[in-house]
Enzyme design. Sequence first.
Site, PDB file in Angstrom:
ATOM      1  CD  GLU A   1      29.951  58.567  33.328  1.00 26.31           C
ATOM      2  OE1 GLU A   1      29.628  57.381  33.505  1.00 26.31           O
ATOM      3  OE2 GLU A   1      30.998  58.908  32.757  1.00 26.31           O
TER       4      GLU A   1
ATOM      5  CG  ASN B   1      32.800  55.137  38.030  1.00 30.89           C
ATOM      6  OD1 ASN B   1      32.272  54.082  37.704  1.00 30.89           O
ATOM      7  ND2 ASN B   1      33.464  55.887  37.173  1.00 30.89           N
TER       8      ASN B   1
ATOM      9  CD1 TRP C   1      39.029  33.400  31.981  1.00 27.95           C
ATOM     10  CD2 TRP C   1      40.274  35.045  32.831  1.00 27.95           C
ATOM     11  NE1 TRP C   1      38.695  34.551  31.311  1.00 27.95           N
ATOM     12  CE2 TRP C   1      39.438  35.579  31.813  1.00 27.95           C
ATOM     13  CE3 TRP C   1      41.133  35.905  33.514  1.00 27.95           C
ATOM     14  CZ2 TRP C   1      39.454  36.932  31.460  1.00 27.95           C
ATOM     15  CZ3 TRP C   1      41.147  37.248  33.160  1.00 27.95           C
ATOM     16  CH2 TRP C   1      40.319  37.742  32.149  1.00 27.95           C
TER      17      TRP C   1
ATOM     18  CD1 TRP D   1      35.399  38.497  31.790  1.00 22.42           C
ATOM     19  CD2 TRP D   1      33.432  39.119  32.657  1.00 22.42           C
ATOM     20  NE1 TRP D   1      34.417  38.062  30.928  1.00 22.42           N
ATOM     21  CE2 TRP D   1      33.199  38.438  31.428  1.00 22.42           C
ATOM     22  CE3 TRP D   1      32.343  39.600  33.368  1.00 22.42           C
ATOM     23  CZ2 TRP D   1      31.913  38.226  30.920  1.00 22.42           C
ATOM     24  CZ3 TRP D   1      31.056  39.399  32.867  1.00 22.42           C
ATOM     25  CH2 TRP D   1      30.855  38.716  31.653  1.00 22.42           C
TER      26      TRP D   1
ATOM     27  CD1 TRP E   1      31.613  44.041  36.951  1.00 27.03           C
ATOM     28  CD2 TRP E   1      33.668  43.158  37.002  1.00 27.03           C
ATOM     29  NE1 TRP E   1      32.039  44.064  38.256  1.00 27.03           N
ATOM     30  CE2 TRP E   1      33.297  43.530  38.328  1.00 27.03           C
ATOM     31  CE3 TRP E   1      34.908  42.578  36.798  1.00 27.03           C
ATOM     32  CZ2 TRP E   1      34.131  43.335  39.422  1.00 27.03           C
ATOM     33  CZ3 TRP E   1      35.759  42.389  37.893  1.00 27.03           C
ATOM     34  CH2 TRP E   1      35.365  42.758  39.180  1.00 27.03           C
TER      35      TRP E   1
ATOM     36  CD1 TRP F   1      27.981  53.262  31.172  1.00 27.69           C
ATOM     37  CD2 TRP F   1      29.191  53.559  29.321  1.00 27.69           C
ATOM     38  NE1 TRP F   1      28.767  52.146  31.017  1.00 27.69           N
ATOM     39  CE2 TRP F   1      29.526  52.297  29.890  1.00 27.69           C
ATOM     40  CE3 TRP F   1      29.834  53.962  28.156  1.00 27.69           C
ATOM     41  CZ2 TRP F   1      30.472  51.445  29.314  1.00 27.69           C
ATOM     42  CZ3 TRP F   1      30.784  53.110  27.578  1.00 27.69           C
ATOM     43  CH2 TRP F   1      31.085  51.874  28.159  1.00 27.69           C
TER      44      TRP F   1
END
Length: 458
Positions: free
Chosen positions: A265, A334, A296, A352, A375, A268
């Site tokens: 993580e 998370n 959308w 988003w 996202w 990341w």
Amino acid sequence: MTSPVILWFRQDLRLSDQAALAAAVHEGPVIPVYVLDDSAPRQWKMGGASRWWLHHSLKSLDEKLRSKGSRLILRRGECALELARLAQETGARRVHALRHYEPWWRNAEKAVGRELDLCLHDGGLLLPPGAVRTGSGGPYRIYTPFYRALMDQMPPAAPTPSPSRIATVARWPDGDALEDWHLLPKNPDWAVAFARDWTPGEEGARANVAAFLDEVGDYPVARDLPSREGTSRLSPHLHFGEISPAQVWNRIGKAPADATIFLKELIWRDYAHTQIWTMPAYGSENARAAFDAMPWRDLREAKTDFKAWTSGRTGYPIVDAGMRQLWATGWMHNRVRMIAASFLIKHLLIDWRHGARWFWDTLVDASYANNSVNWQWVAGSGVDANIFFRIMAPLTQSEKFDAADYIRKWVPELAHLNDHHIHDPEIHGVRPADYPSKCIGHREGRERALAAYRHGKP
């Protein structure tokens, strides 16, 4: 006398493992300064929750500096202009700072560099973007090979301690009073509960690491269980630079239990910053241009659904619990972040970017890199992302990851329900009158999302 040097703080509010501070201390008297620049980020200026954190983190930093014989100068305005003024007032010739990768900070660094001798140092990430490259010499776009390449250069160097003393100027320049910035909410104080969950500052970050050392062995499983405190809760501390990722790696990596999943993580986080370094508009533009054709719903049409999502009134208990936790604490578990984001994007068919902006304003750990990349990962529009038609089923996810107690805590209307009914009270016929029915059915939302995907052909 030796000319003073300016130490420019931004998202690096610590004294230990602080390369810019170490360099400044070796040169002469140090003038630490934080400039609140709301013009440079434009639409990405700090949201309300981050400003709450900033207030307390700056207060903590000033206290740490004073314990070293120094202090923090506060200025408000454009960074280049304020730093140039400070240099003129004090006779400083050089500015030391840690390097940052958000597009507005990169622009600010260029502007400061045109006015002053700016010395930038690394230390905000495990490795700076570009330190690991593909065989062809380009930056990695896909996480897994990025992870493997970065791991070849781990562990990071041992963190450096904070200086025992910081040389100061004979006469301090003027600065703002922190209270005059009005970073804390009033009328109403929607952050009243934040202090129960968080201790911003370097000491708070260290305490969180120490507490997590005993939990890291359970992290691979516990991190997915909202009802347990299985995550490190280090994200806001890392975002504001109250602790360096090297410090976290060196502490957690030496834990008795295997910390590999947690360390991934941290990597990341480096990966996300590499993406915004490569594509600065990641927070506002689809990384995959094909998603520009995605149909959308217009937010004016979807206004009621968006409000239900932001206020935790969708009729999906796991989503509502997460959104209420976010509002109350400035943070969300998370696993629940993924579920809530997927619900907005796919069940409600809302772009988003609207969700990312809501998180930007309400998260205390609102990192441009992590928020944008995460996202777009959920939306499927990122360079390395989940496939759009893999649609999370929030009711199944809730039961699978044992979220009953989490729901009871954040959705008190449902607290009396048993573990079987609480994930979907409506289908079991036990929905209380003060809890809303589903704003859309799971199958209906899924089919609408897939139809839109096929129509847009991203």
